[in-house]
Design an enzyme around this catalytic site. Sequence first.
Site, short mmCIF file in Angstrom:
data_model
loop_
_atom_site.label_atom_id
_atom_site.label_comp_id
_atom_site.label_asym_id
_atom_site.label_seq_id
_atom_site.Cartn_x
_atom_site.Cartn_y
_atom_site.Cartn_z
N ASP A 552 16.26 61.80 95.89
CA ASP A 552 16.11 60.44 96.41
C ASP A 552 17.18 60.24 97.50
OD1 ASP A 552 15.42 57.77 96.54
OD2 ASP A 552 16.44 57.22 94.67
N GLU A 555 17.52 60.14 103.29
CA GLU A 555 17.27 59.85 104.73
C GLU A 555 18.44 60.28 105.61
OE1 GLU A 555 16.97 57.64 102.21
OE2 GLU A 555 14.81 57.92 102.00
N ASP A 629 10.34 52.16 97.86
CA ASP A 629 10.50 50.96 97.02
C ASP A 629 9.52 49.85 97.40
OD1 ASP A 629 12.45 52.46 95.94
OD2 ASP A 629 14.12 51.33 96.79
C1 NOJ Z 1 15.94 54.25 95.27
C2 NOJ Z 1 14.59 54.82 94.93
O1 NOJ Z 1 13.67 54.51 95.93
C3 NOJ Z 1 14.15 54.30 93.59
O2 NOJ Z 1 12.90 54.83 93.26
C4 NOJ Z 1 15.17 54.65 92.54
O3 NOJ Z 1 14.79 54.09 91.31
C5 NOJ Z 1 16.54 54.08 92.95
N1 NOJ Z 1 16.90 54.60 94.23
C6 NOJ Z 1 17.63 54.42 91.94
O4 NOJ Z 1 17.85 55.78 91.88
#
Ligand code: NOJ
Length: 982
Positions: A552, A555, A629
């Site tokens: 995660d 970027e 998200d």
């Molecule tokens: C951002 C991610 O997009 C999300 O899916 C994740 O739950 C959070 N980071 C925490 O790790």
Amino acid sequence: MLLSWIRVDLLALLVCLLCNVIPIAAVKHENFKRCDQSGFCRRNRAIADEATSNEDSWASPYTLDPATINVQNGVLKGIVSKSLGEGYGPVSFPLTITFLESGVVRVSIDEEKRQKGDIELRHGSVARKERYNEASKWAIVGALNNDRRASPSMAAEATTIIYGPDNSYKAVIKHFPFAIDFWRANEIHVKFNGKGFLNMEHWRPKIEKPAKEAIEAKEDQQPIENTDAGEDESTWWEESFGGNTDSKPKGPESVGLDITFPGYEHVFGIPQHAGPLSLKQTRGGSGNFDEPYRLYNSDVFEYEMDSPMTLYGAIPLMQAHRKDSTVGVFWLNAAETWIDIVKTKVRTNPLSLGTGRKIDTQTHWFSEAGLLDVFVFLGPTPRDIVHAYSDLTGYTQLPPHFAIAYHQCRWNYVSDDDVREVDRKFDKHNIPYDIIWLDLEYTNERKYFQWDPHTFPDPLGMQTQLDAHARKLVVLIDPHIKNTHDYSVVDDLKSKSLAVRNKDNDIYEGWCWPGSAHWIDCFSPDAQKWWTSLFQYKTFQGTAPNLFIWNDMNEPSVFNGPETTMPKDNIHYGNWEHRDLHNINGLTFVNATYNALLQRDPKVPKRPFVLTRSFFSGSQRMGAMWTGDNQASWPHLAASIPMVLANNIAGFPFSGADVGGFFGNPEKDLLTRWYQAGIFYPFFRAHAHIDTRRREPYLAGEPYTKIITSAIRLRYQLLPTWYTAFHQASVDGSPILRPHYYVYPGDEAAFHIDDQFFIGSTGLLAKPVVSEGANSVDIYLPAGKTFYDYFDYTVYRGVGKSIPFSAPLEKIPLLMQGGHIFPRKERPRKSSGLMKWDPYTLVVVLGDENEMHAEGELYIDDGETFDYGEGAFIHRKFTYAPSISSNAPMGILRSQSLTPPSKESKKAKAYLQSMEHVRIEKIVVINAPSQWDGRASVRILEDGQRERNAGLRYWKAEGGKTAWAVVRNPNVGIGKGWKIEF
Ligand code: NOJ
């Protein structure tokens, strides 16, 4: 000491809260640049404005000196010169045009001075002086052979090269000004610099502005070479945004080009954006955007709908489409990129007085740094573009089989007991799932590679319980490494100099989940090697072979960085600036993780599974992506479909969105509809934010749990079909979900449709319900094609229009198209691993009288190793043909091998043997011919077996539903050649 750590943690918490944790209503626009806040975006748009408003007098300042042109072995080299006005310049840009065997052309332009390192950097920067020339090193893996036959003919005003299949393509390279027209079948399909927006910002020294008197005194001196007079320098040097200043040691370096698709009304691609599949115009006007599409991988949580704003990943591939013709371009540049799109009406025939107008789509691409490096594809089908692009950038990884089943995630399952309990509850409610996920909180105070000793005291025990039902665990590992004491990972990162550096060449420090952190620099081969060592079972203790990885925040997301990412003047391995390679950063991290997982079991390597948030061209080779998200809202559910489709046509089909929506608590019907849509995402995972209520499917209550369960079961039932589609993607890049224009490139009325799709080449057509309270959907069906409801066989005849389809909450709009055969497995199990030896059902869907042939495929392998590379797989083609004469059988269904003979290895034989007992237990024939009524059996001829019969049962057509028949227990081998006579 303790106090200071508490302070750091509190601060980290505060930053996190401000940045990412509090569910808020919408994206923070002020965190992300608009075009007018980005210097190079403004500058390139200004050129376009000037050229457009002075169309008749505008002349591009770039010329290609014919004396410099040299064509050899399919490569044209020459020097493009930019004139800077009298008394200045010109500036030289080496041009390379490569004609590839595939019929693709690559046009690259570099800058002589930077290439030679003949420039000075400001602020004592250690950055590399060249334009970034390593994007292809990460993105391209094949299909670069030159077409040595490409033949030039040179004239004073243009050089023409004939190339491509049967020499049917032509590139006309104009010298004054420099421009290229790409022809196919006597028509121009793609034009470079036809509008004159080409812009290569050459290096120039910053001249500190002298005082007014000094200017007067110097008036008669010579101007400095290569410095243009009278330009607006206000955005050339330091640039500030949101309290961060970019030192820009190389000065302005952007590249820009207009690319026109004459006669093409639709353009698709350039994911990732939350908007329609058919891209919108970006220069204002009713219904259009007024900002360009942006590609600058960023942590844009709670992103807004219908927007050209950048998101987490970037694939700079665009397809232009019109009736029966598709062409495309791939803009290989890893720096921040923007794309303007303008459609203009053109009169094709001046005598036609208002009729015969067509649309040209003009696109304008510009990137902040790097080479100008563009690939041109002349189609003529969408399939040709995706395949040629995938030949270059690689195919989708053939994932381990479990990865295409259902993934259960949330932020967070809080302890190993919690995981065990959720696992048991799925079983108790008879809901299949394959993978459970652990977000951030499994770690020991956000130190990756360490379990929280209090909440996860027994990680191996937890994985053993999962393994009992062939289930897997995925844990999160991010690229930021906590900057703390007593943590060997950060100690190594620092002592071995494997981290990204700041502009002053010191280790870069920023803020993310752990608070103060450093970032691994996966551009470095040493860093990749070290990363591999961290995933060994002995290093990452408490991990078993059924544990896989989620990358995660790659970027990378930096909470206190400009636009929530890293400063552009940071320095990577090889001294490249972050600006040069930003969009590739996420890919390099996943690449390192993929290789690390491969090295866990070097003797019998297993296919890794890695999920990534950030991606670039080529990331498809390493795993899956998701759309970040999103929110638990109907518009986000709706937006997920074109987003996933955009990825599918851009070579990265293993994609999905958080089922249920990440932020917020979905109402039960939204959750239910989301599952009914999510079962069609190639990557099917439910996920939720830490502040949301639990929403595992068994918690929904009736009738929701039952409806969701049957949706998940439908995914499991069709896993053989999904895996076959993944296999196809893994050998040629074919989309797994296919939008209408892709399947019917001549059906003009439906090019814009992006809320329904076909699954692979199965003829299965889904249109998920994505609006609140809807009890029906309108499905567009192409003219002359016959479809049947998947569940009750109601007939729908396509007339080239949308037709209403009833879809109360429990109904999934899914149709089967005549002419196809697809496999499924019908026995409900706890996980896909437990279905491995289950028998198959074949569904044969016949069309109307003149469409009574059908065909389909099945691909199977062990689902976990790479033995398929040595032929250890089964690949069958099924065909059904109707009777050709009255004394022949009334129809014949056949199974033939698609495995090339070269694949008959030891492993292949052993695999076939292991599958010997796996049979077909049922054949369902939809729209079975009425002559079958009254027949009781079919004749079976299986290789190596005695001829035998199997029972046939027939149901007549009634009440809008077509007739159907079932062959009961034909018991033919799934890996065998056989024939069934009806
Ligand atoms: C951002 C991610 O997009 C999300 O899916 C994740 O739950 C959070 N980071 C925490 O790790």
